[in-house]
Design a protein around this motif. Structure first.
Motif, PDB file in Angstrom:
ATOM      1  N   VAL A 139       0.873  -1.172   0.000  1.00  0.00           N
ATOM      2  CA  VAL A 139       0.000   0.000   0.000  1.00  0.00           C
ATOM      3  C   VAL A 139       0.910   1.222   0.000  1.00  0.00           C
ATOM      4  O   VAL A 139       1.748   1.385   0.888  1.00  0.00           O
ATOM      5  N   TRP A 140       0.767   2.051  -1.017  1.00  0.00           N
ATOM      6  CA  TRP A 140       1.562   3.274  -1.171  1.00  0.00           C
ATOM      7  C   TRP A 140       0.719   4.470  -0.750  1.00  0.00           C
ATOM      8  O   TRP A 140      -0.376   4.678  -1.274  1.00  0.00           O
ATOM      9  N   PHE A 141       1.231   5.251   0.203  1.00  0.00           N
ATOM     10  CA  PHE A 141       0.571   6.478   0.638  1.00  0.00           C
ATOM     11  C   PHE A 141       1.415   7.668   0.177  1.00  0.00           C
ATOM     12  O   PHE A 141       2.641   7.644   0.292  1.00  0.00           O
ATOM     13  N   ASN A 142       0.771   8.731  -0.313  1.00  0.00           N
ATOM     14  CA  ASN A 142       1.540   9.897  -0.735  1.00  0.00           C
ATOM     15  C   ASN A 142       1.801  10.867   0.406  1.00  0.00           C
ATOM     16  O   ASN A 142       2.507  11.852   0.222  1.00  0.00           O
ATOM     17  N   TYR A 143       1.270  10.575   1.593  1.00  0.00           N
ATOM     18  CA  TYR A 143       1.563  11.347   2.797  1.00  0.00           C
ATOM     19  C   TYR A 143       1.650  10.378   3.960  1.00  0.00           C
ATOM     20  O   TYR A 143       0.898   9.413   4.032  1.00  0.00           O
ATOM     21  N   ARG A 144       2.562  10.694   4.884  1.00  0.00           N
ATOM     22  CA  ARG A 144       2.575   9.945   6.145  1.00  0.00           C
ATOM     23  C   ARG A 144       1.923  10.839   7.184  1.00  0.00           C
ATOM     24  O   ARG A 144       2.434  11.903   7.517  1.00  0.00           O
ATOM     25  N   THR A 145       0.761  10.431   7.647  1.00  0.00           N
ATOM     26  CA  THR A 145      -0.014  11.170   8.636  1.00  0.00           C
ATOM     27  C   THR A 145      -0.380  10.189   9.747  1.00  0.00           C
ATOM     28  O   THR A 145      -0.164   8.975   9.594  1.00  0.00           O
ATOM     29  N   PRO A 146      -0.935  10.661  10.842  1.00  0.00           N
ATOM     30  CA  PRO A 146      -1.390   9.705  11.857  1.00  0.00           C
ATOM     31  C   PRO A 146      -2.380   8.686  11.274  1.00  0.00           C
ATOM     32  O   PRO A 146      -2.368   7.515  11.639  1.00  0.00           O
ATOM     33  N   ARG A 147      -3.217   9.111  10.331  1.00  0.00           N
ATOM     34  CA  ARG A 147      -4.214   8.221   9.719  1.00  0.00           C
ATOM     35  C   ARG A 147      -3.552   7.155   8.858  1.00  0.00           C
ATOM     36  O   ARG A 147      -3.983   6.003   8.842  1.00  0.00           O
ATOM     37  N   THR A 148      -2.504   7.501   8.109  1.00  0.00           N
ATOM     38  CA  THR A 148      -1.838   6.510   7.256  1.00  0.00           C
ATOM     39  C   THR A 148      -0.706   5.793   7.984  1.00  0.00           C
ATOM     40  O   THR A 148      -0.419   4.636   7.695  1.00  0.00           O
ATOM     41  N   GLY A 149      -0.092   6.458   8.930  1.00  0.00           N
ATOM     42  CA  GLY A 149       1.040   5.873   9.644  1.00  0.00           C
ATOM     43  C   GLY A 149       0.678   4.668  10.487  1.00  0.00           C
ATOM     44  O   GLY A 149       1.506   3.784  10.727  1.00  0.00           O
ATOM     45  N   ARG A 150      -0.559   4.580  10.919  1.00  0.00           N
ATOM     46  CA  ARG A 150      -0.977   3.438  11.755  1.00  0.00           C
ATOM     47  C   ARG A 150      -0.860   2.108  11.024  1.00  0.00           C
ATOM     48  O   ARG A 150      -0.788   1.063  11.651  1.00  0.00           O
ATOM     49  N   TRP A 151      -0.833   2.145   9.671  1.00  0.00           N
ATOM     50  CA  TRP A 151      -0.748   0.905   8.887  1.00  0.00           C
ATOM     51  C   TRP A 151       0.676   0.384   8.781  1.00  0.00           C
ATOM     52  O   TRP A 151       0.913  -0.685   8.235  1.00  0.00           O
ATOM     53  N   ASP A 152       1.624   1.110   9.357  1.00  0.00           N
ATOM     54  CA  ASP A 152       3.030   0.690   9.365  1.00  0.00           C
ATOM     55  C   ASP A 152       3.370  -0.125  10.612  1.00  0.00           C
ATOM     56  O   ASP A 152       4.524  -0.289  10.969  1.00  0.00           O
ATOM     57  N   ASP A 153       2.381  -0.655  11.270  1.00  0.00           N
ATOM     58  CA  ASP A 153       2.565  -1.462  12.467  1.00  0.00           C
ATOM     59  C   ASP A 153       3.205  -2.809  12.096  1.00  0.00           C
ATOM     60  O   ASP A 153       2.688  -3.537  11.250  1.00  0.00           O
ATOM     61  N   VAL A 154       4.317  -3.128  12.731  1.00  0.00           N
ATOM     62  CA  VAL A 154       5.087  -4.332  12.398  1.00  0.00           C
ATOM     63  C   VAL A 154       4.252  -5.602  12.574  1.00  0.00           C
ATOM     64  O   VAL A 154       4.260  -6.482  11.712  1.00  0.00           O
ATOM     65  N   GLN A 155       3.550  -5.711  13.676  1.00  0.00           N
ATOM     66  CA  GLN A 155       2.740  -6.918  13.923  1.00  0.00           C
ATOM     67  C   GLN A 155       1.602  -7.052  12.916  1.00  0.00           C
ATOM     68  O   GLN A 155       1.332  -8.135  12.421  1.00  0.00           O
ATOM     69  N   LEU A 156       0.947  -5.956  12.606  1.00  0.00           N
ATOM     70  CA  LEU A 156      -0.150  -5.974  11.640  1.00  0.00           C
ATOM     71  C   LEU A 156       0.360  -6.381  10.255  1.00  0.00           C
ATOM     72  O   LEU A 156      -0.248  -7.212   9.580  1.00  0.00           O
ATOM     73  N   ARG A 157       1.509  -5.818   9.853  1.00  0.00           N
ATOM     74  CA  ARG A 157       2.073  -6.167   8.543  1.00  0.00           C
ATOM     75  C   ARG A 157       2.475  -7.633   8.492  1.00  0.00           C
ATOM     76  O   ARG A 157       2.262  -8.308   7.485  1.00  0.00           O
ATOM     77  N   ALA A 158       3.039  -8.147   9.564  1.00  0.00           N
ATOM     78  CA  ALA A 158       3.449  -9.554   9.590  1.00  0.00           C
ATOM     79  C   ALA A 158       2.234 -10.480   9.570  1.00  0.00           C
ATOM     80  O   ALA A 158       2.211 -11.480   8.842  1.00  0.00           O
ATOM     81  N   GLU A 159       1.225 -10.153  10.335  1.00  0.00           N
ATOM     82  CA  GLU A 159       0.031 -10.992  10.419  1.00  0.00           C
ATOM     83  C   GLU A 159      -0.714 -11.073   9.080  1.00  0.00           C
ATOM     84  O   GLU A 159      -1.181 -12.142   8.695  1.00  0.00           O
ATOM     85  N   HIS A 160      -0.786  -9.956   8.372  1.00  0.00           N
ATOM     86  CA  HIS A 160      -1.567  -9.918   7.130  1.00  0.00           C
ATOM     87  C   HIS A 160      -0.702  -9.918   5.865  1.00  0.00           C
ATOM     88  O   HIS A 160      -1.241  -9.827   4.759  1.00  0.00           O
ATOM     89  N   ARG A 161       0.613 -10.014   6.039  1.00  0.00           N
ATOM     90  CA  ARG A 161       1.558 -10.164   4.928  1.00  0.00           C
ATOM     91  C   ARG A 161       1.392  -9.092   3.851  1.00  0.00           C
ATOM     92  O   ARG A 161       1.147  -9.374   2.691  1.00  0.00           O
ATOM     93  N   TYR A 162       1.498  -7.834   4.280  1.00  0.00           N
ATOM     94  CA  TYR A 162       1.475  -6.711   3.353  1.00  0.00           C
ATOM     95  C   TYR A 162       2.598  -5.757   3.724  1.00  0.00           C
ATOM     96  O   TYR A 162       3.236  -5.899   4.770  1.00  0.00           O
ATOM     97  N   ASP A 163       2.853  -4.781   2.882  1.00  0.00           N
ATOM     98  CA  ASP A 163       3.871  -3.772   3.158  1.00  0.00           C
ATOM     99  C   ASP A 163       3.267  -2.401   2.910  1.00  0.00           C
ATOM    100  O   ASP A 163       2.225  -2.276   2.264  1.00  0.00           O
TER     101      ASP A 163
END
Length: 96
Positions: A53-77
């Motif tokens: 998932v590519w975001f053109n801004y890093r904000t509190p709303r988009t930054g929450r998706w950079d959670d290491v555990q969430l990315r590992a569990e759902h296998r996304y970047d």
């Protein structure tokens, strides 16, 4: 993503019907507070493993998706601009 990642425009059926390796979300969220969590979670859950998932801004709303555990569990970047002024540039191949 349609309409800046709006929950009303990114359905589970849409993500499943149009599987991709890369999902682009273009918004800073200032006016309508996009992307909606529901829309991004539909990508996270229903996109093919290894999708980015590519975001053109890093904000509190988009930054929450950079959670290491969430990315590992759902296998996304996720990807963000390297700084506040660089943005994300996408080059698409020419089609006949």
């Amino acid at each position: 993503m349609p309409h800046h990642g709006s929950r009303a425009n990114v359905s589970q059926a849409f993500v499943r019907a149009v599987p991709a390796r890369h999902y682009l979300v273009s918004t800073n969220g200032d006016i309508f507070h996009h992307p909606d969590d529901e829309a991004i979670s539909r990508i996270v859950v229903d996109a093919p493993d290894g999708a980015t998932v590519w975001f053109n801004y890093r904000t509190p709303r988009t930054g929450r998706w950079d959670d290491v555990q969430l990315r590992a569990e759902h296998r996304y970047d996720v990807r963000y601009p390297t700084d506040d002024t660089s943005g994300v540039v996408t080059t698409l191949p020419a089609r006949d």
